[in-house]
Design a protein around this motif. Structure first.
Motif, mmCIF file in Angstrom:
data_model
loop_
_atom_site.group_PDB
_atom_site.id
_atom_site.type_symbol
_atom_site.label_atom_id
_atom_site.label_comp_id
_atom_site.label_asym_id
_atom_site.label_seq_id
_atom_site.Cartn_x
_atom_site.Cartn_y
_atom_site.Cartn_z
ATOM 1 N N GLY A 174 6.402 25.306 2.641
ATOM 2 C CA GLY A 174 5.373 24.708 2.238
ATOM 3 C C GLY A 174 4.809 23.377 2.493
ATOM 4 O O GLY A 174 6.743 23.494 3.421
ATOM 5 N N LYS A 175 4.735 22.573 2.137
ATOM 6 C CA LYS A 175 4.056 21.255 1.815
ATOM 7 C C LYS A 175 4.976 20.544 1.119
ATOM 8 O O LYS A 175 3.992 20.912 -0.372
ATOM 9 N N VAL A 176 5.944 19.412 0.815
ATOM 10 C CA VAL A 176 6.202 18.526 -0.510
ATOM 11 C C VAL A 176 4.895 16.988 -0.284
ATOM 12 O O VAL A 176 5.125 16.840 0.381
ATOM 13 N N ALA A 177 4.418 17.002 -1.546
ATOM 14 C CA ALA A 177 3.662 16.425 -1.327
ATOM 15 C C ALA A 177 4.238 14.717 -1.439
ATOM 16 O O ALA A 177 5.684 14.982 -2.483
ATOM 17 N N ALA A 178 3.840 13.999 -0.978
ATOM 18 C CA ALA A 178 4.841 12.409 -1.119
ATOM 19 C C ALA A 178 4.058 11.545 -0.743
ATOM 20 O O ALA A 178 2.640 11.514 -0.324
ATOM 21 N N LEU A 179 4.697 10.028 -0.947
ATOM 22 C CA LEU A 179 4.014 8.705 -0.838
ATOM 23 C C LEU A 179 4.725 7.761 0.533
ATOM 24 O O LEU A 179 5.966 8.228 -0.190
ATOM 25 N N ALA A 180 3.595 7.136 1.108
ATOM 26 C CA ALA A 180 4.486 6.352 2.177
ATOM 27 C C ALA A 180 4.472 5.575 2.078
ATOM 28 O O ALA A 180 3.082 4.536 1.518
ATOM 29 N N LEU A 181 4.933 4.675 2.042
ATOM 30 C CA LEU A 181 5.467 2.796 1.207
ATOM 31 C C LEU A 181 5.139 2.061 2.536
ATOM 32 O O LEU A 181 5.863 1.400 3.639
ATOM 33 N N ALA A 182 4.169 1.967 2.941
ATOM 34 C CA ALA A 182 3.568 1.122 3.945
ATOM 35 C C ALA A 182 1.998 1.041 4.058
ATOM 36 O O ALA A 182 1.169 1.546 3.939
ATOM 37 N N PRO A 183 1.589 -0.543 4.736
ATOM 38 C CA PRO A 183 2.605 -1.493 4.953
ATOM 39 C C PRO A 183 3.040 -3.081 3.318
ATOM 40 O O PRO A 183 2.166 -2.040 2.775
ATOM 41 N N MET A 184 3.748 -3.221 3.429
ATOM 42 C CA MET A 184 4.017 -4.407 2.626
ATOM 43 C C MET A 184 4.196 -5.403 2.439
ATOM 44 O O MET A 184 5.293 -5.484 4.123
ATOM 45 N N ALA A 185 3.357 -6.648 3.347
ATOM 46 C CA ALA A 185 3.927 -8.005 3.063
ATOM 47 C C ALA A 185 3.784 -8.751 2.198
ATOM 48 O O ALA A 185 2.891 -9.006 1.442
ATOM 49 N N VAL A 186 4.340 -10.401 2.632
ATOM 50 C CA VAL A 186 4.469 -11.249 1.770
ATOM 51 C C VAL A 186 3.827 -12.421 3.148
ATOM 52 O O VAL A 186 4.735 -12.638 4.115
ATOM 53 N N LEU A 187 2.713 -13.493 3.012
ATOM 54 C CA LEU A 187 2.330 -15.026 3.502
ATOM 55 C C LEU A 187 4.264 -15.357 3.985
ATOM 56 O O LEU A 187 4.448 -15.912 3.155
ATOM 57 N N PRO A 188 4.679 -15.918 5.053
ATOM 58 C CA PRO A 188 5.686 -16.886 5.108
ATOM 59 C C PRO A 188 6.193 -17.531 4.736
ATOM 60 O O PRO A 188 7.189 -17.665 3.774
ATOM 61 N N ASP A 189 4.615 -18.848 4.127
ATOM 62 C CA ASP A 189 5.319 -19.510 2.712
ATOM 63 C C ASP A 189 5.387 -19.048 1.641
ATOM 64 O O ASP A 189 6.428 -20.354 0.539
ATOM 65 N N PHE A 190 4.799 -17.875 1.562
ATOM 66 C CA PHE A 190 5.304 -18.077 0.244
ATOM 67 C C PHE A 190 6.445 -16.430 -0.334
ATOM 68 O O PHE A 190 6.786 -16.196 -1.104
ATOM 69 N N MET A 240 1.157 -1.109 -0.049
ATOM 70 C CA MET A 240 0.186 0.149 0.364
ATOM 71 C C MET A 240 0.788 1.196 0.160
ATOM 72 O O MET A 240 2.276 1.341 0.578
ATOM 73 N N PHE A 241 0.462 2.334 -0.891
ATOM 74 C CA PHE A 241 1.303 3.513 -0.801
ATOM 75 C C PHE A 241 0.228 4.501 -0.605
ATOM 76 O O PHE A 241 -1.153 4.534 -0.450
ATOM 77 N N SER A 242 0.535 5.489 0.550
ATOM 78 C CA SER A 242 -0.665 6.121 1.343
ATOM 79 C C SER A 242 0.537 7.690 1.245
ATOM 80 O O SER A 242 1.476 8.219 1.557
ATOM 81 N N ASP A 243 -0.916 8.787 1.322
ATOM 82 C CA ASP A 243 -0.592 10.133 0.637
ATOM 83 C C ASP A 243 0.410 10.556 2.511
ATOM 84 O O ASP A 243 -0.173 10.077 3.013
ATOM 85 N N LEU A 244 1.681 11.198 2.335
ATOM 86 C CA LEU A 244 1.956 12.054 3.443
ATOM 87 C C LEU A 244 2.272 13.465 2.704
ATOM 88 O O LEU A 244 3.039 13.920 1.932
ATOM 89 N N SER A 245 3.343 14.268 3.624
ATOM 90 C CA SER A 245 3.696 15.771 3.249
ATOM 91 C C SER A 245 5.211 15.762 3.987
ATOM 92 O O SER A 245 4.779 15.329 5.072
ATOM 93 N N VAL A 246 5.433 16.291 3.527
ATOM 94 C CA VAL A 246 6.687 16.508 3.400
ATOM 95 C C VAL A 246 6.935 18.287 4.193
ATOM 96 O O VAL A 246 6.751 19.200 3.037
ATOM 97 N N VAL A 247 6.952 18.268 5.617
ATOM 98 C CA VAL A 247 6.622 20.567 6.368
ATOM 99 C C VAL A 247 7.712 20.623 5.645
ATOM 100 O O VAL A 247 8.515 20.096 6.650
ATOM 101 N N THR A 248 8.008 22.156 5.213
ATOM 102 C CA THR A 248 9.489 22.525 5.550
ATOM 103 C C THR A 248 9.034 24.035 5.368
ATOM 104 O O THR A 248 7.904 24.703 5.687
ATOM 105 N N VAL A 249 9.694 24.707 5.641
ATOM 106 C CA VAL A 249 9.539 25.811 5.948
ATOM 107 C C VAL A 249 8.487 26.687 4.806
ATOM 108 O O VAL A 249 8.406 28.024 4.879
#
Length: 125
Positions: free
Chosen positions: A25-41, A14-23
């Protein structure tokens, strides 16, 4: 996105919107989280396919920056770098697990600020 083997979902990313708050203003970015694969795979390349394809989709949709807090031996193979994230203050820790990636070269040039995740990540401010 999900990964399926037969009719079974074996991984997700999953990718979610996030911001980098600077002096300046804001810079748009994404967070990569979560990422998972079942243990057997795990260790079959499924996670790598999810990350690569996910980043392609993000870039195709016009996103410029992705941030991740993850394993420092896994994410650099896709272009994530703790060095790129040095000027981005994370509420979840620093090097080497806090990394960033420019989907557009130079997107983080001159960017210094605080990474602010959406409230479901537990970082309401």
């Amino acid at each position: 996105m999900v990964a399926e083997v037969g009719d079974q979902v074996v991984g997700h990313i999953m990718f979610s919107d996030l911001s980098v708050v600077t002096v300046n203003g804001k810079v748009a970015a994404l967070a990569l989280a979560p990422m998972a694969v079942l243990p057997d795979f795990q260790r079959q390349g499924i996670g790598s396919v999810l990350v690569r394809r996910g980043l392609e989709v993000c870039k195709d949709q016009g996103y410029r920056v992705v941030v991740v807090v993850g394993h420092p031996s896994f994410y650099p193979r896709f272009g994530f770098s703790a060095k790129l994230a040095e000027r981005l203050e994370s509420p979840y820790g620093g090097e080497p697990s806090h990394m960033a990636m420019e989907l557009v070269p130079g997107a983080l040039n001159g960017v210094t600020g605080k990474v602010v995740y959406s409230p479901p990540f537990g970082n309401c401010k």
